[in-house]
Design a protein around this motif. Sequence first.
Motif, PDB file in Angstrom:
ATOM      1  N   PHE A  20       9.016   7.824  -0.613  1.00 54.21           N
ATOM      2  CA  PHE A  20       7.728   7.104  -1.024  1.00 54.21           C
ATOM      3  C   PHE A  20       6.591   7.867  -0.853  1.00 54.21           C
ATOM      4  O   PHE A  20       6.437   9.036  -0.368  1.00 54.21           O
ATOM      5  N   GLU A  21       5.313   7.543  -1.436  1.00 54.01           N
ATOM      6  CA  GLU A  21       4.014   8.423  -1.167  1.00 54.01           C
ATOM      7  C   GLU A  21       3.592   8.634   0.047  1.00 54.01           C
ATOM      8  O   GLU A  21       2.985   9.487   0.508  1.00 54.01           O
ATOM      9  N   ARG A  22       3.825   7.652   0.898  1.00 53.78           N
ATOM     10  CA  ARG A  22       3.292   7.391   2.174  1.00 53.78           C
ATOM     11  C   ARG A  22       4.247   7.229   3.134  1.00 53.78           C
ATOM     12  O   ARG A  22       4.259   7.903   4.281  1.00 53.78           O
ATOM     13  N   GLY A  23       5.185   6.562   3.127  1.00 60.01           N
ATOM     14  CA  GLY A  23       6.209   6.186   3.989  1.00 60.01           C
ATOM     15  C   GLY A  23       7.379   7.094   4.098  1.00 60.01           C
ATOM     16  O   GLY A  23       7.496   7.952   3.147  1.00 60.01           O
ATOM     17  N   ASP A  74       0.745  -1.321  -0.237  1.00 55.31           N
ATOM     18  CA  ASP A  74       0.038   0.010   0.000  1.00 55.31           C
ATOM     19  C   ASP A  74       0.638   1.377  -0.081  1.00 55.31           C
ATOM     20  O   ASP A  74       0.439   2.187   0.584  1.00 55.31           O
ATOM     21  N   ASP A  75       1.727   1.220  -0.951  1.00 56.79           N
ATOM     22  CA  ASP A  75       2.626   2.565  -0.880  1.00 56.79           C
ATOM     23  C   ASP A  75       3.290   2.454  -2.488  1.00 56.79           C
ATOM     24  O   ASP A  75       3.297   1.324  -2.974  1.00 56.79           O
ATOM     25  N   SER A  76       3.888   3.542  -2.680  1.00 58.39           N
ATOM     26  CA  SER A  76       4.467   3.460  -3.932  1.00 58.39           C
ATOM     27  C   SER A  76       5.667   4.575  -4.038  1.00 58.39           C
ATOM     28  O   SER A  76       5.748   5.681  -3.325  1.00 58.39           O
TER      29      SER A  76
END
Length: 287
Positions: free
Chosen positions: A67-70, A50-52
């Motif tokens: 990363f987009e989220r992390g 669940d990340d990119s």
Amino acid sequence: MRGTTLLDDKGVETGRLPAEAFAGELEVPKQELTRILHRITTDDVTYVFDDSISALTQHGSGVTVEFERGAAREFDMVIGADGVHSKVRQLAFGPCAGALRHLGLSGAGFSTANHLGLERGGLLQQGPGAALYLFGSGAPDRLTVSFSFATASPALDRRGRDEQENAVRAAFACFGGQAPRLLEAMSEADDFYFSSACQVHLDRWSYGRIALVGDAGYCAAPTSGMGTSQALIGTRALAGNLASAAGDHMAAFAAYEERLRPYVTGNQAAGRQAATMFGGDAGLTGS
């Protein structure tokens, strides 16, 4: 697989293809292979779901990955194995005009109840600019369905499911046989997917500390039948060269490409030739 029966667009049998046309001696369903690879690596690999990746910055000793989220992280190298529309390829290699080449073919796939009772056998129904391929393998009560048809570009890949289904229905409106029933089943499928037959052609598969493997670097198109096999063979070649290069990643990347490129070239030629069987164009069109 035991073989494939050929039908015309009305559903009348016209011939038969041997098992070798679409299958090897051993066929492993993709979802099972994914489970196997995850199971044997999970103790040694950190998986992030669940990340990119949003940015890649190379420096003397590694690559900074955002990363987009992390949170951002540092890696010695980055290997892009993220498919034909690879984000790693876009970030590391730039636009690469003409790298993604459409084979004039798009299609939808899903599974449904095996009302034909096919067991390790297939049906290929062909008409002008379109083909319906269905086969039974693995679970005896399930039928795998593939609708393929001629398209000018892979633009439908980025559209919603409703528009994709409508395009499939329009392409197969005149088909008889099993097509009408399977078009109805398409809307009820919970595993529907849509993709276009594309190839990836690059002058090089690495840039600094970043390299590409599988479809991300040299997709041969689904029509080649070598997507997963080529990716695994490429991964093994890359890993072997990295292991024997004594820390010289540049030499490892160069040896990997030199060894694998002739094999990839052959698979891509086969993918272009096979595209014509499913309604596509053997020529290459830039996306």
